[in-house]
Design an enzyme around this catalytic site. Structure first.
Site, mmCIF file in Angstrom:
data_model
loop_
_atom_site.group_PDB
_atom_site.id
_atom_site.type_symbol
_atom_site.label_atom_id
_atom_site.label_comp_id
_atom_site.label_asym_id
_atom_site.label_seq_id
_atom_site.Cartn_x
_atom_site.Cartn_y
_atom_site.Cartn_z
ATOM 1 N N THR A 157 -39.560 25.681 -12.925
ATOM 2 C CA THR A 157 -40.979 25.549 -12.601
ATOM 3 C C THR A 157 -41.633 26.909 -12.736
ATOM 4 O OG1 THR A 157 -40.540 25.922 -10.282
ATOM 5 C CG2 THR A 157 -40.718 23.643 -10.992
ATOM 6 N N THR A 165 -34.119 31.506 -14.731
ATOM 7 C CA THR A 165 -33.736 32.887 -15.033
ATOM 8 C C THR A 165 -32.233 33.109 -15.168
ATOM 9 O OG1 THR A 165 -33.759 33.404 -12.674
ATOM 10 C CG2 THR A 165 -35.763 33.864 -13.930
ATOM 11 N N ASP A 166 -31.411 32.226 -14.571
ATOM 12 C CA ASP A 166 -29.974 32.509 -14.538
ATOM 13 C C ASP A 166 -29.354 32.677 -15.920
ATOM 14 O OD1 ASP A 166 -30.136 32.450 -11.856
ATOM 15 O OD2 ASP A 166 -28.759 30.769 -11.540
ATOM 16 N N LYS A 176 -29.575 39.618 -17.026
ATOM 17 C CA LYS A 176 -29.991 39.499 -15.638
ATOM 18 C C LYS A 176 -29.000 40.320 -14.797
ATOM 19 C CE LYS A 176 -31.272 36.199 -12.037
ATOM 20 N NZ LYS A 176 -31.342 34.802 -11.602
#
Lengths: 460, 682
Positions: free
Chosen positions: A106, A182-183, A261
């Site tokens: 989202t 984002t992972d 990340k």
């Protein structure tokens, strides 16, 4: 029927049925701990069967132990209806046309205060309602390609995405934004870097580290930064656009092949490894940090290579690793292995015979470093040379995840290991660099006086 | 226009129309006539080692300039259920604040600045909260659900406070009534504000995240004094656990006030209970004044929808001279706007609070909503303003009259001409940075329109003089949603029973017991506030002492000493227990306690023997003391020609008190001195 008691099971379900009290009903509950009154909310599937969830008049939720309930009475019913307000997204011919692809995360959302549900906003109208600044940046159109959690993104999604991007470019879009969890954003960024080449426009991936339902979320600003980058940046590459510092100040544009990340929760989790980012993005300005990028073009040409071999794996080496780990992978029919080795790219001696067996089975084996920064150097020690003789190919300074994606992509195109090697070792989009700049490795250590001075002076 | 309208007289006159009386002259009827209603939200920090949702230490404060890093954030409103922004949300967003958080590594981690999800809730804090919930006689919930309550002012970096209900529906007993409790919640503390100037707001994060409980009462308090009584009671109650923080800022009140026809207005962050009566009194009359304004305006405009204000940019030095209190350099960068308010004559100088009029409502909002620092406007009814353009709170409104327009150089006649204003119009001029002007105009218009409707829903900040200023629009109930980062926490029956076993005695019981013991009533507040009842009780029971004496020793004597002396190291009250133990073991008479106490308090580490040496105590037998009475009496006759016996007794007592202290009960000595002299027994 199941919806009437949504999420409830076991004893909790029994008691709701017994007193004929439904989810969404307003109820009075008499318990051994006193009286409670409110709306019965659905219960999360993972929570226990010993409590009911009640929303009080004050907006707070509480739980009531089933064992304490003496009597319950339903006296009203208010079912929540989810609807997102839409405002027409204002367009104008002067603004660039930007396409936003949704993959499942989202980017913007709206809260249903009565139920506490977070409702994703995605259509241009919905997004405009949540982030009105977007209308000053571009004409936005959106397309939801799939709805999967970031960790469930895989080859199928990579290829779908690549093809969709190709179509948009051929139609003449001015820039592309991809909303992504984002992972695994850096995996997808690497995949797109290989599958979409020679793009005439920026392809910008973006996500958020703090959910968009909270006032302090980075989502809105990330969306503003990424649409700004897609609209205005001269950089026609696959990019990741996320916070530079944790402060609401600027974003960085990272190359899809060099980004990773690096923190489980920080807003500024994304970092370019072994190099510097391409640019800084503010609401109204893009400041390039380097110039050796692919420039934006007016044409609508792009090369799409939607290939991927799924039988590729990555092995994170640790001392005492047993050779049967490698053997198992080979026996299961894997065609490629990326090893994340220690230091300059090492594994222990007992593994050598297994590596030899892998070579004989025609498995492509590449070495990367788990230190993340720095090159694989297999010539420095005898052991490294031994390994190369067993068919292990050093993957220069490719990040392990990037090497994994690249190997899958290469094996998806050909089974000829020489060709695979050529593909693997030919730099694409900066995945292998000629060297490492001095400022490509900056993990500052807190506590040191000059570092502390720096942190105090500039917003973290 | 100028002819006979005097803003000064209008202020005084409207104060009369409002019916304002001084607090001391107000009676119960004053408030029942107003329909005064008040309820509390009392916040109390808990004394735990760690913060509520992270493992940083709780209760350590730094100087605001002592920080390791700063982080900049903005708060964005999220859409409410109807797809519209909540009132507060919208206002806060309009203000577009740059919020800077100062972080000291000792007291803040990545959780505090919202870069890490919460750690499991601090169970030590939860148990204290359950204890208080039981003392408040609330129904304890079966499962704790952490909820997010939105705050957009930046006081919490996430933009919401994590909070959870522990118990609902309780009560506390006051002298003459029971006050109902709506709920007790446990929540995380907010940041401390360092400054808020223009668009820059700075917070420090040391206080952030300290566990806090909030007790919310129903609006059952019908006079300002009742409001104070309830606040005291709740404070005594939380303190009685011995597990809450004390000191400045550890307990803070939000007081909700409304009157008939008015609205619930929240006065935030009242740090002293003693201020509650005057604040609530003034707020009640402010609402009354606003209702009078509403009446007046509705008479002038039967259809308020038709009311429309107009505004025009003006250039300083043209239509007006730049007021002398504004920096000339800044003035040239500012934008200046004149506003005509039709039919507002007599409204701008309409009394609202002592020393304040309706114009202050406008100016306060310009500061908060449009971020324009004061002074930010001048108007056509300046009933009081000193030359700097301030209305200092410490000046009474009568002073400074007639200074009004002098020195401002503002010719409102020219402004009236500009708008072709009617006789019944009022005008103002506002100024500020270009970017803020649109919001400023909107703000004025919005507040003036509200004047037709009465009392706006708002949060107000208390000022030391007992008045309040606008702080923000009161948030609606639609700002709560579940914290998806925290699972619900069951509160088992066994656990509650365990806590029930260790509950302290009820405050009302303690009060009853103290009355029964004849401990002076004026010591109750001191004793309960410091949770000293258990100490008094323990001394009384363990050493069989007179409760009246011990109550007074602590509640009067020690209280006085505390006000006079600074201890050399932290003093703890259980020292008094040991002191009493010491004199009993030493077989000293209790009168010496009063002599020893100042020294014991000043030097908490000094042993009691040394204290005795310090006060020059020498053991002496009762006989020895009594033996000297006849000699002293003779001496009195020698040196004094007074025949007055009581003078003699006084003199002899004066001579004997120092050697007798601790060795003999003074009352007994007095009896002996008076014996045979027909003197009175003490």
């Amino acid at each position: 029927m199941s919806d009437m008691f949504k999420g409830y099971k076991g004893k909790a379900l029994e008691i709701l049925k017994k007193f004929k009290v439904r989810v969404w009903s307003e109820a009075k509950i008499e318990t051994t701990r006193g009286e409670f009154e409110g709306i019965i909310l659905p219960r999360s599937e993972n929570d226990d069967a010993k409590h009911l969830v009640l929303k009080l008049d004050t907006g707070y939720n509480i739980g009531i132990a089933i064992d304490s309930i003496i009597e319950m009475k339903e006296y009203g019913y208010k079912e929540a209806k989810y609807k997102i307000p839409e405002k027409e997204f204002p367009t104008s011919p002067e603004k660039p046309n930007i396409k936003l692809f949704g993959t499942g995360g989202t980017i913007a959302s709206r809260l249903d205060y009565r139920t506490g549900a977070v409702i994703p906003a995605f259509s241009p109208g919905e997004l405009y309602g949540a982030v009105p600044e977007l209308a000053d940046i571009c004409n936005l159109s959106t397309e939801k390609l799939f709805a999967v959690f970031s960790e469930n993104m895989g080859p199928e999604q990579y290829t779908t995405l690549a093809k969709a991007i190709g179509k948009e470019i051929e139609k003449g879009i001015d820039g592309i934004v991809i909303g992504h969890g984002t992972d695994t954003m850096h995996h997808t960024a690497a995949a797109l870097s290989y599958m979409v080449q020679n793009s005439p426009v920026p392809i910008v991936m973006v996500g958020s580290q703090r959910s968009s339902d909270r006032p302090s979320s980075d989502a809105a600003l990330n969306l503003i930064h990424s649409t700004t980058a897609a609209s205005q940046a001269d950089i026609a590459e696959v990019l990741v656009c996320m916070f530079g510092p944790t402060s609401d100040e600027y974003a960085l544009l990272h190359r899809g092949t060099r980004v990773r990340k690096m923190h489980s929760s920080y807003r500024s989790a994304f970092r370019t490894i072994g190099d510097i980012p391409l640019a800084m993005v503010k609401r109204d300005k893009i400041t390039p940090l380097r110039e050796d990028y692919n420039h934006r073009r007016k044409d609508k040409k792009v090369d799409i290579y939607p290939y991927f071999e799924e039988r590729v794996t990555m092995v994170y080496y640790y001392p005492n690793m047993n050779p049967d780990i490698i053997d198992a992978v080979v026996e299961k029919g894997y065609k490629g292995i990326i090893i994340a080795g220690t230091g300059l790219g090492h594994v222990n001696k007992p593994l050598y015979p297994a590596l030899e067996r892998a070579r004989r089975a025609g498995v492509a084996v590449y070495m990367t470093v788990q230190t993340l920064w720095g090159f694989v150097h297999m010539n420095v020690y005898e052991t490294g040379r031994d390994m190369m003789s067993k068919g292990v190919i050093p993957a220069e300074n490719m990040l392990p995840e990037v090497a994994y994606i690249k190997l899958g992509w290469a094996l998806g195109q050909t089974g000829d290991l020489d060709k695979v090697k050529e593909i693997m070792l030919t730099p694409i989009g900066g995945d292998i660099t000629e060297g490492e700049p001095y400022n490509g490795y900056l993990v500052y250590q807190g506590g040191i006086p000059e570092v502390e001075d720096f942190i105090k002076k500039f917003h973290k | 226009m100028k002819n006979n309208f005097s803003p000064e007289h209008n202020y005084i006159n409207t104060k009369k129309i409002t019916g304002y009386v001084e607090k001391k002259e107000a009676t119960r009827e004053t408030y029942s006539d107003l329909g005064f209603k008040c309820g509390h939200e009392i916040h109390q920090q808990l004394k735990t080692k760690k913060k509520l949702f992270c493992r940083c230490p709780a209760g350590i404060y730094h100087d605001p300039d002592d920080f390791n890093a700063e982080i900049l954030r903005h708060m964005r409103p999220t859409l409410s259920e109807l797809g519209e922004y909540d009132g507060t949300a919208l206002m806060e967003f309009k203000t577009k604040k740059n919020i800077t958080y100062r972080i000291n590594n000792q007291t803040a981690c990545t959780y505090d600045i919202d870069d890490t999800p919460p750690f499991p809730l601090n169970r030590e804090a939860l148990d204290i909260a359950i204890e208080v919930a039981l003392l408040l006689k609330t129904n304890v919930v079966g499962e704790l659900h952490i909820t997010r309550k939105q705050y957009l002012d930046g006081s919490i970096p996430t933009g919401f406070q994590r909070t959870a209900i522990v118990g609902i529906e309780g009560e506390i007993p006051l002298k003459n009534k029971k006050v109902r409790i709506i709920q007790l919640s446990i929540e995380e503390e907010s940041c401390r504000e360092v400054s808020d100037i223009g668009h820059e707001r700075i917070y420090t994060t040391d206080r952030l995240g300290i566990p806090l409980i909030e007790t919310v009462t129903y609006p059952d308090l019908l006079t300002p004094d009742e409001a104070a009584e309830a606040a005291h009671y709740i404070r005594f109650l939380t303190r009685s656990t011995g597990k809450v923080q004390t000191g400045i800022g550890a307990a803070r009140e939000d007081v909700n006030v409304s009157i008939d026809g008015g609205t619930r207005v929240e006065i935030k962050g009242v740090a002293h209970i003693a201020r509650i009566p005057l604040l609530t009194h003034n707020e009640a009359f402010r609402q009354k004044a606003l209702l009078e304004i509403k009446k007046t305006l509705n008479e002038r405009f039967p259809n308020p929808a038709k009311w429309k204000m107009t505004h025009k940019p003006v250039s300083p030095n043209h239509i007006i001279e730049i007021p002398t209190f504004i920096d000339k350099k800044k003035a040239n960068r500012y934008h200046w706007v004149a506003v005509n308010l039709p039919g507002f004559k007599g409204i701008l100088s309409f009394f609202t609070q002592p020393g304040k009029s309706f114009a202050n409502e406008l100016s306060d909002r310009l500061k908060v909503i449009a971020c324009i620092e004061k002074p930010n406007m001048i108007h056509s009814e300046p009933w009081y303003m000193n030359k700097k353009g301030n209305t200092p709170a410490n000046l009474r409104q009568e002073e400074g009259f007639n200074q009004a327009l002098n020195g401002h150089g503002v010719d409102f006649a020219a402004v009236r001409k500009l708008f072709k204003s009617g006789d019944n119009d009022a005008q103002l001029i506002l100024w500020g940075p270009e970017d803020d002007i649109a919001t400023a105009i909107e703000t004025i218009e919005e507040r003036c329109k509200w004047a037709f409707e009465g009392v706006p829903n708002e949060t107000r900040k208390s000022i030391a003089d007992g008045t309040t200023i606008f702080e923000r629009v009161l948030p609606g109930p639609n700002r709560m949603y579940p914290d998806t980062d925290s699972p619900p926490i069951p509160i088992e029956e066994d656990h509650i029973q365990g806590i029930r076993k260790i509950l302290p005695r009820e405050v009302s019981d303690c009060m009853k017991q103290m009355k029964k013991w004849q401990i002076p009533g004026d010591t109750f507040c001191y004793l309960l506030k410091r949770n000293l009842f258990p100490l008094v009780e323990k001394i009384v029971e363990d050493f069989n002492q007179s409760p009246k004496f011990i109550g007074s020793l602590i509640g009067h004597h020690l209280k006085y000493i505390e006000g006079q002396i600074t201890p050399s190291s932290p003093f703890t009250y259980d020292r008094i227990y040991h002191l009493v133990d010491f004199i009993i073991k030493k077989k000293l008479k209790r009168d010496i306690l009063k002599q020893m106490l100042p020294v014991v308090y000043q030097y908490p580490n000094m042993d009691f023997e040394s204290v005795l040496t310090t006060i020059e105590y020498k053991p002496k037998s009762e006989e020895d003391i009594l033996d000297s009475i006849p000699v002293l009496k003779e001496k009195f006759s020698d040196i004094s020609n007074s025949e007055n016996e009581s003078a003699m007794i006084r003199w002899v007592m004066g001579q004997l008190r120092p050697p007798a202290l601790g060795n003999m009960r003074l009352s007994e000595l007095h009896t002996k001195v008076a014996a045979g002299n027909g003197g009175n027994d003490e």
